[in-house]
Design a protein around this motif. Structure first.
Motif, short mmCIF file in Angstrom:
data_model
loop_
_atom_site.label_atom_id
_atom_site.label_comp_id
_atom_site.label_asym_id
_atom_site.label_seq_id
_atom_site.Cartn_x
_atom_site.Cartn_y
_atom_site.Cartn_z
N ARG A 132 0.84 -1.19 0.00
CA ARG A 132 0.00 0.00 0.00
C ARG A 132 0.88 1.24 0.00
O ARG A 132 1.81 1.36 0.79
CB ARG A 132 -0.90 -0.01 1.23
N LYS A 133 0.59 2.17 -0.88
CA LYS A 133 1.34 3.40 -0.96
C LYS A 133 0.86 4.38 0.09
O LYS A 133 -0.33 4.51 0.34
CB LYS A 133 1.21 4.02 -2.36
N LEU A 134 1.81 5.06 0.70
CA LEU A 134 1.48 6.05 1.72
C LEU A 134 1.09 7.36 1.06
O LEU A 134 1.63 7.73 0.01
CB LEU A 134 2.66 6.28 2.65
N THR A 135 0.15 8.05 1.68
CA THR A 135 -0.18 9.39 1.20
C THR A 135 0.99 10.32 1.51
O THR A 135 1.83 10.01 2.37
CB THR A 135 -1.45 9.91 1.90
N PRO A 136 1.10 11.45 0.84
CA PRO A 136 2.21 12.38 1.11
C PRO A 136 2.32 12.78 2.57
O PRO A 136 3.41 12.84 3.13
CB PRO A 136 1.89 13.58 0.21
N LEU A 137 1.16 13.02 3.23
CA LEU A 137 1.19 13.40 4.63
C LEU A 137 1.69 12.26 5.51
O LEU A 137 2.54 12.44 6.38
CB LEU A 137 -0.20 13.84 5.10
N ASN A 138 1.16 11.04 5.27
CA ASN A 138 1.61 9.88 6.05
C ASN A 138 3.09 9.59 5.82
O ASN A 138 3.81 9.21 6.74
CB ASN A 138 0.77 8.65 5.68
N LEU A 148 5.36 11.80 5.07
CA LEU A 148 6.12 12.84 5.76
C LEU A 148 6.21 12.52 7.25
O LEU A 148 7.28 12.62 7.86
CB LEU A 148 5.48 14.20 5.55
N ILE A 149 5.07 12.14 7.83
CA ILE A 149 5.05 11.82 9.26
C ILE A 149 5.95 10.62 9.55
O ILE A 149 6.72 10.62 10.52
CB ILE A 149 3.61 11.55 9.72
N PHE A 150 5.87 9.60 8.70
CA PHE A 150 6.68 8.40 8.91
C PHE A 150 8.16 8.71 8.73
O PHE A 150 9.02 8.19 9.46
CB PHE A 150 6.23 7.31 7.94
N ALA A 151 8.48 9.57 7.78
CA ALA A 151 9.88 9.93 7.54
C ALA A 151 10.45 10.79 8.66
O ALA A 151 11.67 10.92 8.79
CB ALA A 151 10.01 10.66 6.20
N SER A 152 9.58 11.39 9.49
CA SER A 152 10.07 12.25 10.57
C SER A 152 10.88 11.47 11.60
O SER A 152 11.57 12.06 12.42
CB SER A 152 8.88 12.94 11.26
N ARG A 153 10.80 10.13 11.56
CA ARG A 153 11.60 9.33 12.50
C ARG A 153 13.09 9.55 12.29
O ARG A 153 13.88 9.38 13.21
CB ARG A 153 11.27 7.84 12.33
#
Length: 201
Positions: free
Chosen positions: A11-17, A19-24
């Protein structure tokens, strides 16, 4: 789990999700900073060890540094068994704190930032194969108790140079660490048992 699916079925993540996931990755500088702190502890360890060896061979400056480091303000200005024991306990303290740093750096990065793919590596830590936030928290609590025990032992050995209030305060703090670790372990046990209970629908 999506990580077990083929790439074209994930499943592809939405741009917002995304971004949030990449904040780690914002935690990466924190772990790099802890690595620098580890370097400082290594330097401190070798300075203390060098002074101990120098004092053993009669170097006056090394002996003075050793006596100041362990807080031996009174007594003979020579290297005694008690002084050596205090210095060695200090070295052990540094090693235990370094072990704590390694657990935080490796375990925290593996748990919260990115997989390190160490499976099959001959030097993979045994605890890392089943590490998660709960296991890491318990191991950190046990490591802190060990460090506190070393500090308390150093204080009791050199009790003559401490105020009784300091001895009582350090003992109370150590007991608080013990109770906290027990509470963490008990909470983790309850949580684990709850997760493994069969669900009834």
């Amino acid at each position: 789990m999506s990580q077990n699916l083929p790439a074209n079925e994930q499943r592809k993540l939405t741009p917002l999700n995304n971004l949030i996931f990449a904040s780690r990755w914002l935690q990466l500088p924190l772990y790099l900073g802890l690595i620098l702190a580890q370097c400082v502890y290594v330097f401190h360890f070798w300075v203390e060890l060098t002074d101990l060896i120098g004092a053993a061979f009669g170097n006056a400056d090394s002996l003075q540094h050793i006596l100041e480091a362990v807080g031996m303000t009174g007594g003979p200005k020579k290297l005694t068994e008690t002084t050596i024991m205090l210095v060695v306990l200090g070295l052990i303290d540094v090693v235990m704190i370094s072990n704590l740093l390694i657990m935080v750096i490796v375990g925290g990065y593996e748990t919260f930032v990115s997989r390190m793919n160490l499976e099959g590596h001959p030097d993979q830590p045994e605890w890392l194969s089943h590490v998660n936030a709960s296991v890491l928290k318990t191991k950190l609590a046990m490591a802190i108790i060990g460090i506190s025990s070393i500090h308390l032992l150093k204080t009791f050995i050199n009790a003559g140079n401490y105020d009784p209030k300091v001895l009582v305060a350090q003992t109370v703090i150590h007991i608080a660490f013990l109770l906290s670790a027990l509470a963490i372990a008990w909470t983790d046990r309850i949580t684990t048992a709850t997760h493994h209970q069969p669900k009834h629908y």
